[in-house]
Design a protein around this motif. Sequence first.
Motif, PDB file in Angstrom:
ATOM      1  N   ILE A  73       0.864  -1.198   0.000  1.00  0.00           N
ATOM      2  CA  ILE A  73       0.000   0.000   0.000  1.00  0.00           C
ATOM      3  C   ILE A  73       0.896   1.241   0.000  1.00  0.00           C
ATOM      4  N   ARG A  74       1.953   1.157   0.808  1.00  0.00           N
ATOM      5  CA  ARG A  74       2.911   2.282   0.861  1.00  0.00           C
ATOM      6  C   ARG A  74       3.712   2.351  -0.446  1.00  0.00           C
ATOM      7  N   ALA A  75       4.279   1.204  -0.852  1.00  0.00           N
ATOM      8  CA  ALA A  75       5.176   1.187  -2.013  1.00  0.00           C
ATOM      9  C   ALA A  75       4.468   1.615  -3.294  1.00  0.00           C
ATOM     10  N   LEU A  76       3.211   1.186  -3.449  1.00  0.00           N
ATOM     11  CA  LEU A  76       2.477   1.490  -4.693  1.00  0.00           C
ATOM     12  C   LEU A  76       1.662   2.777  -4.585  1.00  0.00           C
ATOM     13  N   LYS A  77       1.775   3.452  -3.431  1.00  0.00           N
ATOM     14  CA  LYS A  77       1.013   4.681  -3.199  1.00  0.00           C
ATOM     15  C   LYS A  77      -0.481   4.460  -3.445  1.00  0.00           C
ATOM     16  N   MET A  78      -0.977   3.314  -2.967  1.00  0.00           N
ATOM     17  CA  MET A  78      -2.414   3.039  -3.041  1.00  0.00           C
ATOM     18  C   MET A  78      -3.145   3.975  -2.075  1.00  0.00           C
ATOM     19  N   LEU A  79      -4.447   4.186  -2.320  1.00  0.00           N
ATOM     20  CA  LEU A  79      -5.229   5.036  -1.402  1.00  0.00           C
ATOM     21  C   LEU A  79      -5.504   4.300  -0.088  1.00  0.00           C
ATOM     22  N   GLY A  80      -5.439   2.976  -0.145  1.00  0.00           N
ATOM     23  CA  GLY A  80      -5.684   2.172   1.051  1.00  0.00           C
ATOM     24  C   GLY A  80      -6.223   0.826   0.648  1.00  0.00           C
ATOM     25  N   SER A  81      -6.793   0.125   1.610  1.00  0.00           N
ATOM     26  CA  SER A  81      -7.338  -1.197   1.293  1.00  0.00           C
ATOM     27  C   SER A  81      -8.402  -1.604   2.301  1.00  0.00           C
ATOM     28  N   ASN A  82      -9.451  -2.225   1.779  1.00  0.00           N
ATOM     29  CA  ASN A  82     -10.375  -2.920   2.671  1.00  0.00           C
ATOM     30  C   ASN A  82      -9.668  -4.193   3.150  1.00  0.00           C
ATOM     31  N   ILE A  83     -10.057  -4.612   4.353  1.00  0.00           N
ATOM     32  CA  ILE A  83      -9.435  -5.789   4.962  1.00  0.00           C
ATOM     33  C   ILE A  83     -10.565  -6.695   5.428  1.00  0.00           C
ATOM     34  N   SER A  84     -10.487  -7.976   5.030  1.00  0.00           N
ATOM     35  CA  SER A  84     -11.494  -8.895   5.559  1.00  0.00           C
ATOM     36  C   SER A  84     -10.793 -10.123   6.134  1.00  0.00           C
ATOM     37  N   MET A  85     -11.593 -11.141   6.494  1.00  0.00           N
ATOM     38  CA  MET A  85     -11.025 -12.301   7.186  1.00  0.00           C
ATOM     39  C   MET A  85     -10.056 -13.038   6.261  1.00  0.00           C
ATOM     40  N   PRO A  86      -8.964 -13.583   6.783  1.00  0.00           N
ATOM     41  CA  PRO A  86      -8.614 -13.719   8.203  1.00  0.00           C
ATOM     42  C   PRO A  86      -7.706 -12.591   8.721  1.00  0.00           C
ATOM     43  N   ASN A  87      -7.778 -11.408   8.117  1.00  0.00           N
ATOM     44  CA  ASN A  87      -6.773 -10.379   8.397  1.00  0.00           C
ATOM     45  C   ASN A  87      -7.229  -9.260   9.333  1.00  0.00           C
ATOM     46  N   LYS A  88      -8.544  -9.216   9.626  1.00  0.00           N
ATOM     47  CA  LYS A  88      -9.073  -8.070  10.373  1.00  0.00           C
ATOM     48  C   LYS A  88      -8.446  -7.884  11.754  1.00  0.00           C
ATOM     49  N   THR A  89      -8.139  -8.994  12.408  1.00  0.00           N
ATOM     50  CA  THR A  89      -7.638  -8.901  13.787  1.00  0.00           C
ATOM     51  C   THR A  89      -6.107  -8.902  13.847  1.00  0.00           C
ATOM     52  N   VAL A  90      -5.473  -8.961  12.679  1.00  0.00           N
ATOM     53  CA  VAL A  90      -4.005  -9.087  12.623  1.00  0.00           C
ATOM     54  C   VAL A  90      -3.343  -7.838  12.048  1.00  0.00           C
TER      55      VAL A  90
END
Length: 294
Positions: free
Chosen positions: A57-74
């Motif tokens: 996200i940083r390297a590609l200068k993305m605006l951001g990202s939605n996060i879903s399972m299994p990553n929400k709590t990590v």
Amino acid sequence: MPNITGHTELVGLMAYPIRHTQSPTTHNLAYDKNGDDVIQLAFEVDNDSLKDAVQSIRALKMLGSNISMPNKTVVHKYLDEVDEAAKLCGAINTVVNLRDENGQVTGKLKGYNTDGMGYWQALTEEGIDFKGMKMVLIGTGGAATAIAVRGALDGVAEIEIFNIKDKFYSRGEEIVDLINKNTNCKATMNDLADKDLLKEKMHAADLFCDATGVGMHPLEDLSNIPDPSFFKKDLIVTDTVYAPRETVMMKQAKEAGCEKVFNGMGMMLFQALIAIKLYTGKDTPVDYMKEKLG
Ligand code: NAD
């Protein structure tokens, strides 16, 4: 087909599995309607690849990202900041690449939980002022936790949480403790097996939410509520389930004469629109989205 150019900016969605998702349909419809040169793409990312994916996200200068399972709590481990509600409920579904005063992304990443915000925004859009309300909430999983924490922070007076005594029950006890320590809301944890208590609390409540997924495949023929007598006519009744559009519980509430009965479509739409606003700063026309998404 979006007109992708050298200027097009990227929003991600990082989850596994992810190919069933409706999120890019919603996001790309909104970016198009808002005249933003932005697209969302879904990426298969699990806990093993999450650190590298977030760094991208940083390297590609993305605006951001939605996060879903299994990553929400990590995902919080790889971020620079976490919003208060997301911190309290221990789950993040939106990572924003923060911008500087010139609107350029900075590589500083902040995590939010828009699930809870989406639930309460959907009620607000229906003309419901939930501040000071007493709520009965069934569930202590991801959706229920996000709803409880955001509601408590935003002025719900009391939340009676019920859950079956499965692995989620102790999480409910922790959330109740966090809410009581960090907000003005009074939260209580109860056993869903105690139906007399559930009925008593539902009759004393203004707002009811089932956030368990009971009523959705493969439990589509079931309801956590034994019969319509549990509902009083002026109870506002909500289900986080959106497929089917009407659950057994919602049918029971209507049979009891409840007029304000809502499925999870509003929560789903508004969690997306709030995330979109965090990425682009723009409000998306709600009626347009409802008409297009059905
Ligand atoms: P989760 O797995 O984190 O939590 C599930 C909860 O349901 C737990 O409290 C668990 O104890 C309870 N539960 C499970 N089986 C049960 C049963 N047989 N009887 C009673 N309780 C039971 O799931 P989640 O992510 O919190 O999702 C819950 C529901 O909310 C799902 O239907 C999901 O589709 C829906 N949801 C909707 C939205 C939306 O935008 N509308 C967003 C997130 C989740």
